[in-house]
Design a protein around this motif. Structure first.
Motif, PDB file in Angstrom:
ATOM      1  N   GLN A  55     109.317  71.398  20.531  1.00 54.62           N
ATOM      2  CA  GLN A  55     108.846  72.560  21.291  1.00 54.62           C
ATOM      3  C   GLN A  55     109.463  73.848  20.737  1.00 54.62           C
ATOM      4  O   GLN A  55     108.756  74.844  20.528  1.00 54.62           O
ATOM      5  CB  GLN A  55     109.210  72.396  22.765  1.00 54.62           C
ATOM      6  N   SER A  70     112.153  68.548  23.072  1.00 56.97           N
ATOM      7  CA  SER A  70     112.564  69.955  23.169  1.00 56.97           C
ATOM      8  C   SER A  70     112.758  70.591  21.801  1.00 56.97           C
ATOM      9  O   SER A  70     112.510  71.790  21.630  1.00 56.97           O
ATOM     10  CB  SER A  70     113.834  70.091  24.006  1.00 56.97           C
ATOM     11  N   SER A 107     102.919  69.061  25.360  1.00 56.87           N
ATOM     12  CA  SER A 107     102.589  67.816  26.050  1.00 56.87           C
ATOM     13  C   SER A 107     101.123  67.451  25.870  1.00 56.87           C
ATOM     14  O   SER A 107     100.781  66.283  25.646  1.00 56.87           O
ATOM     15  CB  SER A 107     102.926  67.955  27.534  1.00 56.87           C
ATOM     16  N   ALA A 162     106.118  73.813  27.014  1.00 53.75           N
ATOM     17  CA  ALA A 162     106.183  72.363  27.207  1.00 53.75           C
ATOM     18  C   ALA A 162     104.802  71.802  27.533  1.00 53.75           C
ATOM     19  O   ALA A 162     104.439  70.721  27.066  1.00 53.75           O
ATOM     20  CB  ALA A 162     107.176  72.017  28.311  1.00 53.75           C
TER      21      ALA A 162
END
Length: 126
Positions: free
Chosen positions: A62, A59, A73, A69
């Motif tokens: 990110q 996080s 990813s 996300a």
């Protein structure tokens, strides 16, 4: 009026992990080698963040990159497929968290890529 059919796109090739590729001519695994996997802007930023720490929470990466996300990813998956990043899942504050870290191979590839970029930038015109 109908649009022409899109040609079939070839399947995306997966690049073998650095450990599965032949070593550079000098026999050194840590060469100043341009790495197309790392070179994509977001993946370069991910590697830069991970090179500065032992591990970092998904996080936080990110948030710092300002991406969704799913975008992060996808980039992390590419780096994992190349053997450059590992992820660890752990429960913290009753929520599952994902931690990312560069592998030794990933760190060497990132530093080699940065060195290759420096060589390109530092070339003086003759």
């Amino acid at each position: 009026m109908t649009r022409p059919a899109r040609p079939n796109r070839p399947a995306r090739s997966t690049r073998p992990a650095r450990s599965e590729r032949a070593a550079p001519a000098g026999g050194s695994e840590e060469s100043d080698e341009f790495d197309a996997v790392i070179h994509a802007p977001q993946r370069l930023r991910i590697c830069a963040m991970l090179d500065a720490v032992t591990q970092v929470e998904f996080s936080l990466v990110q948030e710092r990159l300002g991406v969704s996300a799913s975008v992060l990813s996808k980039h992390v998956s590419v780096l994992m497929d190349a053997g450059y990043v590992e992820q660890r899942k752990a429960v913290r504050d009753t929520r599952q968290r994902v931690w990312l870290e560069l592998t030794a191979e990933g760190r060497a590839a990132y530093r080699g890529h940065v060195a290759a970029l420096r060589k390109i930038v530092d070339q003086s015109p003759e």
